[in-house]
Write an enzyme that holds these catalytic residues in place. Structure first.
Site, PDB file in Angstrom:
ATOM      1  N   GLY A  31       5.663   5.857   0.063  1.00  0.00           N
ATOM      2  CA  GLY A  31       4.284   6.276   0.329  1.00  0.00           C
ATOM      3  C   GLY A  31       4.235   7.706   0.827  1.00  0.00           C
ATOM      4  O   GLY A  31       3.457   8.047   1.721  1.00  0.00           O
ATOM      5  N   ALA A  32       5.055   8.570   0.227  1.00  0.00           N
ATOM      6  CA  ALA A  32       5.221   9.927   0.754  1.00  0.00           C
ATOM      7  C   ALA A  32       4.208  10.913   0.184  1.00  0.00           C
ATOM      8  O   ALA A  32       4.288  12.106   0.475  1.00  0.00           O
ATOM      9  CB  ALA A  32       6.639  10.419   0.479  1.00  0.00           C
ATOM     10  N   ASN A  33       3.267  10.433  -0.622  1.00  0.00           N
ATOM     11  CA  ASN A  33       2.274  11.366  -1.163  1.00  0.00           C
ATOM     12  C   ASN A  33       1.103  11.581  -0.218  1.00  0.00           C
ATOM     13  O   ASN A  33       0.238  12.413  -0.474  1.00  0.00           O
ATOM     14  CB  ASN A  33       1.754  10.870  -2.522  1.00  0.00           C
ATOM     15  CG  ASN A  33       1.110   9.507  -2.427  1.00  0.00           C
ATOM     16  OD1 ASN A  33       1.825   8.504  -2.299  1.00  0.00           O
ATOM     17  ND2 ASN A  33      -0.210   9.447  -2.470  1.00  0.00           N
ATOM     18  N   SER A  58       2.904  -1.255  13.484  1.00  0.00           N
ATOM     19  CA  SER A  58       1.618  -0.842  14.046  1.00  0.00           C
ATOM     20  C   SER A  58       1.331  -1.665  15.293  1.00  0.00           C
ATOM     21  O   SER A  58       1.822  -2.799  15.430  1.00  0.00           O
ATOM     22  CB  SER A  58       0.523  -1.103  13.003  1.00  0.00           C
ATOM     23  OG  SER A  58      -0.753  -1.111  13.611  1.00  0.00           O
ATOM     24  N   TYR A  99      -3.412  -8.105   7.572  1.00  0.00           N
ATOM     25  CA  TYR A  99      -2.768  -6.855   7.997  1.00  0.00           C
ATOM     26  C   TYR A  99      -1.881  -7.124   9.211  1.00  0.00           C
ATOM     27  O   TYR A  99      -0.719  -6.693   9.256  1.00  0.00           O
ATOM     28  CB  TYR A  99      -3.816  -5.789   8.327  1.00  0.00           C
ATOM     29  CG  TYR A  99      -3.205  -4.443   8.682  1.00  0.00           C
ATOM     30  CD1 TYR A  99      -2.467  -3.722   7.753  1.00  0.00           C
ATOM     31  CD2 TYR A  99      -3.360  -3.896   9.957  1.00  0.00           C
ATOM     32  CE1 TYR A  99      -1.897  -2.486   8.077  1.00  0.00           C
ATOM     33  CE2 TYR A  99      -2.801  -2.661  10.291  1.00  0.00           C
ATOM     34  CZ  TYR A  99      -2.072  -1.959   9.351  1.00  0.00           C
ATOM     35  OH  TYR A  99      -1.508  -0.735   9.683  1.00  0.00           O
TER      36      TYR A  99
HETATM   37  N1  LIG Z   1      -2.718   5.874  10.276  1.00  0.00           N
HETATM   38  C1  LIG Z   1      -2.605   5.080  11.331  1.00  0.00           C
HETATM   39  O1  LIG Z   1      -3.320   5.223  12.328  1.00  0.00           O
HETATM   40  C2  LIG Z   1      -1.583   3.994  11.335  1.00  0.00           C
HETATM   41  C3  LIG Z   1      -1.480   3.187  12.474  1.00  0.00           C
HETATM   42  C4  LIG Z   1      -0.504   2.207  12.520  1.00  0.00           C
HETATM   43  C5  LIG Z   1       0.356   2.041  11.451  1.00  0.00           C
HETATM   44  N2  LIG Z   1       0.227   2.814  10.337  1.00  0.00           N
HETATM   45  C6  LIG Z   1       1.138   2.581   9.216  1.00  0.00           C
HETATM   46  O2  LIG Z   1       1.607   3.809   8.694  1.00  0.00           O
HETATM   47  C7  LIG Z   1       2.001   3.641   7.338  1.00  0.00           C
HETATM   48  C8  LIG Z   1       1.518   4.816   6.505  1.00  0.00           C
HETATM   49  O3  LIG Z   1       0.127   4.802   6.452  1.00  0.00           O
HETATM   50  P1  LIG Z   1      -0.787   6.113   6.495  1.00  0.00           P
HETATM   51  O4  LIG Z   1      -1.614   6.000   7.711  1.00  0.00           O
HETATM   52  O5  LIG Z   1      -0.008   7.334   6.246  1.00  0.00           O
HETATM   53  O6  LIG Z   1      -1.774   5.780   5.267  1.00  0.00           O
HETATM   54  P2  LIG Z   1      -2.041   6.489   3.846  1.00  0.00           P
HETATM   55  O7  LIG Z   1      -2.372   7.934   4.029  1.00  0.00           O
HETATM   56  O8  LIG Z   1      -3.045   5.611   3.180  1.00  0.00           O
HETATM   57  O9  LIG Z   1      -0.651   6.364   3.115  1.00  0.00           O
HETATM   58  C9  LIG Z   1      -0.179   5.132   2.649  1.00  0.00           C
HETATM   59  C10 LIG Z   1       0.793   5.372   1.530  1.00  0.00           C
HETATM   60  O10 LIG Z   1       1.264   4.099   1.047  1.00  0.00           O
HETATM   61  C11 LIG Z   1       1.178   4.143  -0.352  1.00  0.00           C
HETATM   62  N3  LIG Z   1       1.112   2.823  -0.985  1.00  0.00           N
HETATM   63  C12 LIG Z   1       0.160   1.886  -0.878  1.00  0.00           C
HETATM   64  N4  LIG Z   1       0.438   0.842  -1.673  1.00  0.00           N
HETATM   65  C13 LIG Z   1       1.606   1.122  -2.297  1.00  0.00           C
HETATM   66  C14 LIG Z   1       2.412   0.460  -3.257  1.00  0.00           C
HETATM   67  N5  LIG Z   1       2.058  -0.713  -3.775  1.00  0.00           N
HETATM   68  N6  LIG Z   1       3.560   1.051  -3.660  1.00  0.00           N
HETATM   69  C15 LIG Z   1       3.932   2.269  -3.193  1.00  0.00           C
HETATM   70  N7  LIG Z   1       3.200   2.944  -2.289  1.00  0.00           N
HETATM   71  C16 LIG Z   1       2.047   2.389  -1.856  1.00  0.00           C
HETATM   72  C17 LIG Z   1      -0.062   4.964  -0.637  1.00  0.00           C
HETATM   73  O11 LIG Z   1      -0.096   5.367  -2.001  1.00  0.00           O
HETATM   74  P3  LIG Z   1      -1.490   5.822  -2.712  1.00  0.00           P
HETATM   75  O12 LIG Z   1      -1.801   7.191  -2.188  1.00  0.00           O
HETATM   76  O13 LIG Z   1      -1.132   5.791  -4.158  1.00  0.00           O
HETATM   77  O14 LIG Z   1      -2.515   4.805  -2.314  1.00  0.00           O
HETATM   78  C18 LIG Z   1       0.172   6.100   0.330  1.00  0.00           C
HETATM   79  O15 LIG Z   1       1.103   7.022  -0.181  1.00  0.00           O
HETATM   80  C19 LIG Z   1       1.477   2.277   6.906  1.00  0.00           C
HETATM   81  O16 LIG Z   1       2.554   1.364   6.871  1.00  0.00           O
HETATM   82  C20 LIG Z   1       0.512   1.890   8.029  1.00  0.00           C
HETATM   83  O17 LIG Z   1       0.437   0.492   8.228  1.00  0.00           O
HETATM   84  C21 LIG Z   1      -0.726   3.790  10.256  1.00  0.00           C
END
Ligand SMILES: NC(=O)c1ccc[n+]([C@@H]2O[C@H](COP(=O)([O-])OP(=O)(O)OC[C@H]3O[C@@H](n4cnc5c(N)ncnc54)[C@H](OP(=O)(O)O)[C@@H]3O)[C@@H](O)[C@H]2O)c1
Length: 317
Positions: free
Chosen positions: A23-25, A155, A180
């Site tokens: 999910g590095a994009n 999380s 979730y």
């Molecule tokens: N942001 C917060 O406050 C927060 C808090 C607690 C935990 N987290 C955790 O942090 C992690 C990263 O989230 P983020 O906040 O950076 O969110 P984000 O910006 O939505 O990034 C999530 C990434 O996961 C990818 N992804 C989703 N489904 C996928 C699949 N089937 N195969 C491969 N990649 C997939 C997305 O790809 P697309 O761009 O193609 O959708 C995107 O690159 C998650 O595990 C989340 O639970 C985040």
């Protein structure tokens, strides 16, 4: 430097190391990949959308022209894609040889019920089962590096999670947040169980978990978009603006877990600020009693093996 006072500047020179970030994009994964590359690491951006992955690589190269970054397609919601990704990294043209750390970061949050290509509930399927299968398949590459790390991103939401062994996929009862919470609890159970199994087998592998606090990313807008809800979308945007820290700050505990000094097998790291919601430095954080339950972890491991068909070869040698 240990966790206290650590910042990404302390990553030092990572030349010669290789990282895979899922999910590095976007969001935390992108920031993690960018920072690792800035310190000289080779970074594989594992993303489900080739176009978005390519754009992320271009964005990093624009800032860091000599960055050793590459995009590869990985859809965690499809076991065949995971197998193909692992096979591509392990052999043939462009194989990476060994892996210093795998960052299991990709995730989806609180979405309406969907299923993966293999029929798993989407949040458990992507956030946990996909990473379970991926880690097992990349283990041979990780084993070539003593002390290699597996970082699984969880999380604070794990605290309201329960593993519904009788209805793992929410077929009888589904709520987006329950699913979730379950998936993020599963992330911790997995990280801790892998740490125990590696240690019991005498394998020099470090499995840790990390959480970012509350960071403004795309995570909060995915479910509103799927529901086509402008009200929810606006609400998420406002909340992010008012309360969230940046994605770069959220990535700090993940980066520490992946490449910091003094990281301990089985540990869980989060931000050091108020209520672990934000922070400038990582710190060791606690987990719920449910996340520390070894019996639940063992059971989830077995179920995950059965569902994914991936078995871990942990015995040394
Ligand atoms: N942001 C917060 O406050 C927060 C808090 C607690 C935990 N987290 C955790 O942090 C992690 C990263 O989230 P983020 O906040 O950076 O969110 P984000 O910006 O939505 O990034 C999530 C990434 O996961 C990818 N992804 C989703 N489904 C996928 C699949 N089937 N195969 C491969 N990649 C997939 C997305 O790809 P697309 O761009 O193609 O959708 C995107 O690159 C998650 O595990 C989340 O639970 C985040």
């Amino acid at each position: 430097v240990s966790a206290a006072g650590w910042t990404p500047d302390d990553l030092g020179d990572l030349t010669g190391t290789t990282f895979v970030v899922t999910g590095a994009n976007s969001g935390l994964g992108f920031e993690s990949a960018r920072m690792l590359a800035a310190h000289g690491a080779r970074v594989v951006l594992a993303c489900r959308d080739a176009g978005k992955a390519g754009a992320a690589v271009s964005a990093i190269r624009e800032e860091l022209p000599y960055a050793d970054v590459q995009a590869r397609v990985l859809d965690l919601a499809d076991l065949a894609s995971i197998a193909a990704f692992a096979a591509g990294l392990s052999a043939g043209d462009g194989a990476i040889g060994s892996l210093d750390a795998l960052v299991n970061n990709a995730g989806v949050m609180a979405i309406p019920r969907r299923t993966t290509a293999d029929g798993f509930e989407m949040q458990l399927g992507t956030n946990h089962l996909g990473h379970f299968a991926l880690t097992g398949r990349l283990l041979p590459l990780l084993r070539r590096r003593p002390g290699a790390r597996v970082v699984t991103v969880s999380s604070g939401a794990h605290r309201f999670g329960r593993i519904r062994f009788d209805d793992l996929h929410g077929e009888h009862r589904y709520s987006p947040w329950r699913a979730y919470g379950q998936s993020k609890l599963a992330n911790l159970l997995f990280a801790f169980e892998l740490a125990r199994r590696a240690q019991a087998a005498g394998l020099d592998l470090v499995s840790v978990a990390a959480h970012p606090g509350y960071a403004a990313t795309n995570l909060q807008s995915v479910a509103p978009r799927m529901r086509n809800s402008r009200v929810m979308l606006a609400g998420a945007a406002i909340a992010n603006r008012l309360a969230a820290q940046s994605a770069a700050a959220g990535a700090i505990p993940i980066l520490y877990a992946a490449a910091g000094a003094g990281v301990e097998n089985g540990a869980y790291y989060g931000p050091d600020g108020l209520f672990e919601q934000r922070g400038r430095h990582p710190k060791r954080v606690g987990a719920s009693a449910a996340a520390r339950d070894p019996e639940a972890a063992r059971r989830l491991w077995e179920v995950s093996e059965q569902l994914t068909g991936v078995r871990y070869e942990l015995a040394p040698g």
